[in-house]
Scaffold this active site. Structure first.
Site, short mmCIF file in Angstrom:
data_model
loop_
_atom_site.label_atom_id
_atom_site.label_comp_id
_atom_site.label_asym_id
_atom_site.label_seq_id
_atom_site.Cartn_x
_atom_site.Cartn_y
_atom_site.Cartn_z
N ASP A 53 0.84 -1.20 0.00
CA ASP A 53 0.00 0.00 0.00
C ASP A 53 0.88 1.25 0.00
O ASP A 53 1.85 1.32 0.77
CB ASP A 53 -0.84 -0.06 1.30
CG ASP A 53 -1.98 0.91 1.30
OD1 ASP A 53 -1.86 1.96 0.63
OD2 ASP A 53 -2.97 0.63 1.99
N TYR A 153 -12.41 12.75 -6.44
CA TYR A 153 -11.27 12.36 -7.29
C TYR A 153 -10.72 13.57 -8.05
O TYR A 153 -9.51 13.80 -8.10
CB TYR A 153 -11.78 11.27 -8.25
CG TYR A 153 -10.83 10.85 -9.34
CD1 TYR A 153 -9.74 10.01 -9.07
CD2 TYR A 153 -11.03 11.27 -10.65
CE1 TYR A 153 -8.89 9.61 -10.09
CE2 TYR A 153 -10.19 10.86 -11.67
CZ TYR A 153 -9.12 10.04 -11.39
OH TYR A 153 -8.29 9.63 -12.40
N LYS A 157 -7.05 15.20 -7.68
CA LYS A 157 -6.10 15.32 -8.78
C LYS A 157 -5.63 16.77 -8.92
O LYS A 157 -4.44 17.03 -9.09
CB LYS A 157 -6.73 14.84 -10.10
CG LYS A 157 -6.90 13.32 -10.17
CD LYS A 157 -5.56 12.60 -10.28
CE LYS A 157 -5.69 11.11 -10.47
NZ LYS A 157 -4.41 10.40 -10.41
N1 SER Z 1 -11.19 7.67 -16.06
C1 SER Z 1 -11.30 8.45 -14.86
C2 SER Z 1 -12.57 8.19 -14.16
O1 SER Z 1 -13.52 7.92 -14.83
C3 SER Z 1 -11.21 9.90 -15.18
O2 SER Z 1 -9.88 10.23 -15.22
O3 SER Z 1 -12.63 8.31 -12.99
#
Ligand code: SER
Length: 339
Positions: A53, A153, A157
């Site tokens: 991890d 997410y 990022k």
């Molecule tokens: N492919 C990714 C997602 O769908 C986006 O960067 O979370």
């Protein structure tokens, strides 16, 4: 005695890891790290593989002491759909995990007196447009536009891009022993990726690869977005080449730490039509999930990649037709014929 430097890849067993390990191992010694055991064919290509991890600091210390790491491809992350079910866990993996790797890079630089290249896949999820009208009006977005992500997410990022810039230019800026040069952080905001060999898990752009792989397996597919949903996509070989191209670029040529790259941007309906052309019996139904659809609606319909073209010569090799006819279809057909 100087040891042979290695390239560390985190998330090596994931969607991108597969292609990246194969490509990098031709010229570099690769150490692969993932929560899951690497497939035997990938293991063979690596100098070492580790199951573990990125949040395990003991494991990272061991890695740092065993290897001289001169580049890190930090692919490990929880994707956008999965992250919405456990945002705090996603933050831990996506942000703290990245911080741990940046720290490892700084320590390697101190030990080996050489800059460490840090390649980071960011995402179109870093963008956020407020409405479908705003999405249409924004068109091809540049790197500094529409930065109001709606997903954990995407927030992760975007923040990690900033962390990378900080570790590159401002790390411990007030300390008496501040390092003379920071981590050589380079990142690409990837569109949705489509691979012939791997299917992503836990992402929101997954409807593209999912409908294609389902058709190839002869399975019906219920697409979770509307037919008119449109975001940029790219074939995996272009994504891998882009990472290698950015890695190889001379530092002086890079005017930024963050680059868009683009290839094609079909609507879900247009993509489904191509899939049906290739697999005439394919059953693809559209039954949008309102909430996942909203995430796709918040992502731009296209990106402006002029900066990547200018600074390091990015150019996608695969438009959608070529991606289908020369990469996706031949490989997918072979893959499921064998299965
Ligand atoms: N492919 C990714 C997602 O769908 C986006 O960067 O979370």
């Amino acid at each position: 005695m100087r040891r042979k430097p290695v390239v560390l890849i985190t998330g090596a067993s994931g969607e991108m890891g597969h292609g990246l390990v194969s490509a990098l191992s031709q010229e570099h010694d690769v150490v692969a790290l993932d929560l899951k055991e690497c497939e035997p064919e990938l293991t063979k290509m690596c100098r070492a593989t580790m199951v573990g991890d990125i949040l395990d600091s003991k494991l990272l210390e061991r890695l740092a002491s065993e290897y001289e790491i001169h580049a890190i491809f930090h692919l490990a992350a929880l994707l956008s759909t999965r992250s919405e079910f456990s945002p705090e866990a996603a933050h831990e993996v996506n942000v703290t995990g990245t911080l741990n790797l940046l720290k490892l890079a700084v320590e390697q630089e101190r030990r080996h007196s050489a800059r460490v290249k840090f390649l980071f896949p960011s995402s179109i999820a870093a963008y956020g447009v407020a409405s479908l009208a705003a999405k249409r009006a924004a068109g091809r977005v540049r790197e500094e536009q529409c930065l109001d992500p709606t997903t954990m997410y995407g927030c992760n990022k975007l923040y990690c891009e900033h962390l990378g810039r900080y570790y590159s230019r401002h790390y411990r800026q007030l300390a008496a022993d501040a390092p003379p040069a920071g981590v050589d952080f380079r990142s690409i905001r990837f569109p949705g990726l489509v691979s012939a060999f791997t299917v992503p898990s836990g992402g929101t752009s997954d409807y593209g690869p999912e409908m294609l792989h389902a058709a190839a397996k002869g399975e019906p597919y219920d697409c979770f977005v509307r037919e008119d949903a449109r975001i940029p996509f790219m074939a995996m070989p272009d994504a891998i080449d882009a990472l290698l191209g950015l890695m190889a670029a001379p530092a002086e040529a890079l005017s930024s730490h963050v680059y868009n790259i683009g290839a094609f941007n079909p609507s879900a309906g247009e993509f489904a039509a191509l899939v049906k052309q290739a697999f005439p019996g394919a059953v693809i139904r559209f039954s949008p999930d309102v909430r996942r659809q909203a995430i796709v609606d918040s992502w731009p319909e296209d990106v402006d990649d002029a900066r990547a073209r200018r600074d390091w010569g990015f150019k996608s090799a695969y438009d959608l037709d070529r991606a289908m006819s020369e990469y996706l279809l031949p490989n997918i057909k072979k893959r499921y014929a064998r299965a």
